[in-house]
Design a protein around this motif. Structure first.
Motif, PDB file in Angstrom:
ATOM      1  N   GLU B 365     144.587  65.602  20.949  1.00 60.57           N
ATOM      2  CA  GLU B 365     145.893  66.547  20.714  1.00 60.57           C
ATOM      3  C   GLU B 365     145.472  67.457  19.821  1.00 60.57           C
ATOM      4  O   GLU B 365     145.744  68.963  19.879  1.00 60.57           O
ATOM      5  N   SER B 366     144.775  67.278  18.575  1.00 62.11           N
ATOM      6  CA  SER B 366     144.458  68.073  17.458  1.00 62.11           C
ATOM      7  C   SER B 366     143.198  68.903  17.702  1.00 62.11           C
ATOM      8  O   SER B 366     142.611  69.826  17.069  1.00 62.11           O
ATOM      9  N   LEU B 367     142.615  68.650  19.225  1.00 62.18           N
ATOM     10  CA  LEU B 367     141.211  69.419  19.422  1.00 62.18           C
ATOM     11  C   LEU B 367     141.675  70.886  19.978  1.00 62.18           C
ATOM     12  O   LEU B 367     141.760  70.980  20.980  1.00 62.18           O
ATOM     13  N   ARG B 368     141.784  71.592  19.090  1.00 59.37           N
ATOM     14  CA  ARG B 368     142.259  72.795  19.279  1.00 59.37           C
ATOM     15  C   ARG B 368     141.159  74.116  18.689  1.00 59.37           C
ATOM     16  O   ARG B 368     140.718  73.656  17.750  1.00 59.37           O
ATOM     17  N   PHE B 369     141.484  75.466  19.375  1.00 60.36           N
ATOM     18  CA  PHE B 369     140.593  76.111  18.548  1.00 60.36           C
ATOM     19  C   PHE B 369     141.279  76.745  17.374  1.00 60.36           C
ATOM     20  O   PHE B 369     142.801  76.546  17.358  1.00 60.36           O
ATOM     21  N   GLU B 370     140.608  77.437  16.443  1.00 62.73           N
ATOM     22  CA  GLU B 370     141.082  77.865  15.431  1.00 62.73           C
ATOM     23  C   GLU B 370     142.324  78.973  15.578  1.00 62.73           C
ATOM     24  O   GLU B 370     142.342  79.449  16.646  1.00 62.73           O
ATOM     25  N   GLU B 371     142.952  78.939  14.643  1.00 60.16           N
ATOM     26  CA  GLU B 371     144.235  79.883  14.981  1.00 60.16           C
ATOM     27  C   GLU B 371     143.655  81.182  14.028  1.00 60.16           C
ATOM     28  O   GLU B 371     142.938  81.084  13.208  1.00 60.16           O
ATOM     29  N   TYR B 372     144.050  82.217  14.701  1.00 54.63           N
ATOM     30  CA  TYR B 372     143.497  83.618  14.278  1.00 54.63           C
ATOM     31  C   TYR B 372     144.723  84.497  14.454  1.00 54.63           C
ATOM     32  O   TYR B 372     145.639  84.146  15.320  1.00 54.63           O
ATOM     33  N   HIS B 385     130.373  73.847  20.735  1.00 56.83           N
ATOM     34  CA  HIS B 385     129.890  72.579  20.796  1.00 56.83           C
ATOM     35  C   HIS B 385     130.917  71.548  20.091  1.00 56.83           C
ATOM     36  O   HIS B 385     131.099  71.699  18.846  1.00 56.83           O
ATOM     37  N   VAL B 386     131.735  70.872  20.745  1.00 56.13           N
ATOM     38  CA  VAL B 386     132.429  69.988  20.393  1.00 56.13           C
ATOM     39  C   VAL B 386     132.244  68.745  19.617  1.00 56.13           C
ATOM     40  O   VAL B 386     132.569  68.160  18.542  1.00 56.13           O
ATOM     41  N   ALA B 387     131.193  67.979  20.463  1.00 50.71           N
ATOM     42  CA  ALA B 387     130.876  66.978  20.013  1.00 50.71           C
ATOM     43  C   ALA B 387     129.563  66.286  20.771  1.00 50.71           C
ATOM     44  O   ALA B 387     129.131  66.946  21.533  1.00 50.71           O
ATOM     45  N   THR B 388     128.866  65.150  20.079  1.00 49.68           N
ATOM     46  CA  THR B 388     127.824  64.742  20.947  1.00 49.68           C
ATOM     47  C   THR B 388     127.868  63.127  20.906  1.00 49.68           C
ATOM     48  O   THR B 388     128.604  62.568  19.956  1.00 49.68           O
ATOM     49  N   ILE B 507     144.176  74.644  23.145  1.00 44.14           N
ATOM     50  CA  ILE B 507     143.463  73.199  23.219  1.00 44.14           C
ATOM     51  C   ILE B 507     142.052  73.393  23.872  1.00 44.14           C
ATOM     52  O   ILE B 507     141.915  74.053  24.791  1.00 44.14           O
ATOM     53  N   LEU B 508     141.124  72.830  23.279  1.00 44.27           N
ATOM     54  CA  LEU B 508     139.653  72.633  23.655  1.00 44.27           C
ATOM     55  C   LEU B 508     139.473  71.707  25.014  1.00 44.27           C
ATOM     56  O   LEU B 508     140.146  70.487  24.775  1.00 44.27           O
TER      57      LEU B 508
END
Lengths: 102, 528
Positions: B365-372, B385-388, B507-508
């Protein structure tokens, strides 16, 4: 033997009688040779320090020994240069590598 | 024939079109003009005119254009000046309204010159195609006065061989047909031949029920040349915007030849049965649109990301596919916070993420793009790149090593990751890969080898067929991967076709990309 391991040399003998003398640690890069020379295994090789490799001929064993030295030197390097392998020997080398577990 | 100087006629305005009264003209130009009527070319107009500009006379003896009729206005038809061309005694009025009809008849006259814009001329650029058919007919009509005499009747028979050329030329084109080939393959070949011949850039092999791509089908497309453009846009490129549609087939894998088409711009393999996309896709540097949806892919090749960055790829359609969801997968390192730091410093949320791994739903739920605020940051346009995922290591023969993180971590680390040196097997296989003789070894040859070696040699052969593979970390060529891991990247902007950045706080939806390393030290940067 454990105490003098670093200074000990072992010899690898090919099926056609070529003999290559390598430092013990270098030869132990190969899993098969390491098991052969393991003092606890009580193989004849571990006592004599002489491994006869019946499946490998001299030309191939020369490349194998080159590789063992190369691998031992490269152990702690990060950027390893490539070692050239003659193309005509590559199939024999794959089989030898399979046998020696390198 | 218009440039033939006529005798001075009585001085009057002669309507054009007298050419139509002429006898039958050579049927070759008839046939070409017959086909020509569908086209517009500004050259046609003057192809049989004298090369100098036509003489213009402002108001010779046209009463309507005289000063006394100045106020008459266009209603009376006086507004239009008449134009003359040619010598004063042979002057003719060009009637703009009748232009098209005249032009057609004018083309009955064979000027003897084949213009580049002439359609028949364009066809003659391919002599192998219609050499026997079209060329011979032409010769006949030139040499045999009888045939040219009855050309009106012969028109029908002339159009026929022209339209029949595809069938003829398909036999002669360099694609070899193997006799015992399935119908689908033969049909696919005929389609490709057709496109090659007509210079069509869109190769539609959709819904052909293809189970594989036949060898030799695709390489000729690399040489496909677009049809010479019409006179309108004169300097347009002949390089085709090559598109291949393989959607709706039953392909299990893609042929390596597909990835040799460096000009390929659009590739759709939608609705097939692909289980993996080969890393060789990175060779398609001009690829702009890729559709791999509705397949059986569980991951994408990491090399695809290179096409975003260094290639032209702008539009990826990857979903739906049975990709695992990121919350269902083991994740070793989260990279969100790092990306956050690079673009904007307010990144505490992502730091929390990496700690709260035990609550997967919250992470998602919190995997979101930054707010601008107003202007999207540059990272809104690129892949993130989100995770490995965790690393899987392979032994020297390419078998996965079961890594028990608690007990044998130290020993496996010592044995498999300390040395960057390739194994002797690997070195020998690399040498084998470079050896051209490997192409000629058949499966029977390989089967005679020692059973331990067979899978290795087969692997080397496969790698050679694919043109070699490079380690994604150290860029060295390798045969047997020693490490493998999943990287999760969010490619939303590319999935939109690069038309729109990520919205603020979007959301990513990361996709899994599988990455390989050639040695124990070729591991993710976060591990090294």
């Amino acid at each position: 033997m454990d105490s003098s391991k670093d200074s000990t040399f072992v010899s690898l003998v090919s099926c056609d009688g070529f003999e290559y003398i390598l430092p013990y640690e270098t030869a132990c890069v190969s899993g098969t040779i390491r098991r052969m020379l393991d003092p606890t295994s009580n193989f004849a090789e571990s006592r004599s320090g002489r491994c006869v490799l019946e499946e490998i001929d001299g030309v191939v064993l020369e490349q194998v020994c080159k590789y063992l030295v190369y691998n031992y030197r490269a152990k702690n390097m990060t950027n390893v240069p490539d070692m050239d392998v003659p193309a005509e020997l590559c199939l024999e080398l794959v089989m030898a590598a399979d046998y020696l577990d390198v | 024939m218009d440039n033939e100087v006529p005798l001075p006629p009585p001085r009057r305005i002669r309507p054009r079109g007298s050419a139509s009264a002429r006898g039958p003209s050579p049927s070759t130009s008839l046939a070409s003009s017959f086909r020509k009527t569908h086209r517009f070319s500004r050259f046609d107009d003057c192809s049989s005119q004298p090369s100098s500009d036509p003489a213009l006379f402002s108001s010779d003896d046209i009463p309507a254009s005289g000063l006394e009729n100045y106020n008459a206005g266009p209603m009376t038809g006086a507004g239009r000046k008449r134009r003359y061309r040619g010598t004063w005694w042979g002057e003719k009025v060009i009637d703009p309204k009748r232009k098209r009809a005249d032009f057609k008849e004018k083309r009955n006259v064979d000027s003897g010159v084949w213009m580049g814009s002439d359609e028949s001329g364009a066809e003659s650029l391919l002599p192998s195609e219609d050499g026997p058919g079209w060329g011979e007919d032409l010769l006949k009509t030139v040499l045999d006065p009888k045939i040219s005499g009855k050309s009106q009747g012969a028109l029908g028979s002339f159009v026929k061989p022209l339209t029949a050329t595809p069938a003829v030329s398909a036999m002669q084109l360099p694609i070899l047909k193997t006799p015992d080939e399935s119908e689908e393959h033969q049909f696919a070949r005929s389609v490709v031949n057709d496109c090659l011949e007509k210079g069509e850039e869109v190769i539609d092999l959709g819904n052909f029920n293809l189970r594989s791509i036949p060898t030799g089908l695709l390489p000729p497309l690399q040489l496909l040349t677009k049809q010479a453009p019409l006179a309108e846009d004169f300097f347009s490129s002949l390089q085709p915007f090559l598109s291949i549609y393989l959607s709706g087939n039953s392909l299990l894998e893609l042929h390596n030849e597909l990835f040799e088409l460096s000009l390929l711009k659009v590739l759709s393999v939608r609705n097939n049965k692909l289980q993996e996309l080969p890393y060789t896709i990175q060779k398609l540097r001009s690829l702009e649109v890729l559709n791999v949806s509705v397949n059986r892919l569980t991951y994408l090749p990491w090399e695809l990301l290179q096409l975003f960055e260094h290639g032209e790829l702008k539009h990826l359609t990857a979903c739906p596919n049975p990709f695992p969801q990121i919350e269902d997968c083991a994740i070793k390192t989260w990279h969100c916070e790092r990306i956050q730091k690079e673009t904007e410093p307010k990144s505490e949320r992502y730091d929390l993420d990496s700690e709260s791994e035990c609550e997967p739903e919250q992470i998602y739920e919190s995997l979101r793009f930054e707010e601008y605020e107003d202007v999207p940051p540059p990272s809104a346009w690129t892949a993130i790149h989100v995770a490995t995922g965790p690393i899987t290591r392979f032994d020297m023969e390419g078998r996965a090593i079961e890594e028990n993180p608690k007990s044998s971590l130290v020993t496996t680390a010592c044995r498999f990751s300390s040395s960057a040196a390739p194994s002797l097997r690997e070195l020998a296989l690399r040498a084998m890969c470079k050896h051209p003789g490997l192409d000629h070894t058949t499966d029977e040859d390989i089967a005679e080898l020692s059973p331990f070696v067979i899978p290795l040699v087969q692997k080397a052969k496969k790698v050679r067929a694919a043109g070699g593979q490079r380690c994604s970390v150290c860029q060295k060529e390798y045969v047997i991967p020693r490490t493998e891991w999943l990287e999760w990247w969010d490619c939303t902007p590319y999935e939109n076709g690069g038309k729109r950045p990520r919205t603020s706080g979007e959301i990513l939806r990361p996709l899994p990309f599988k990455r390989f390393g050639c040695s124990g030290t070729c591991v993710p940067a976060s591990e090294a």
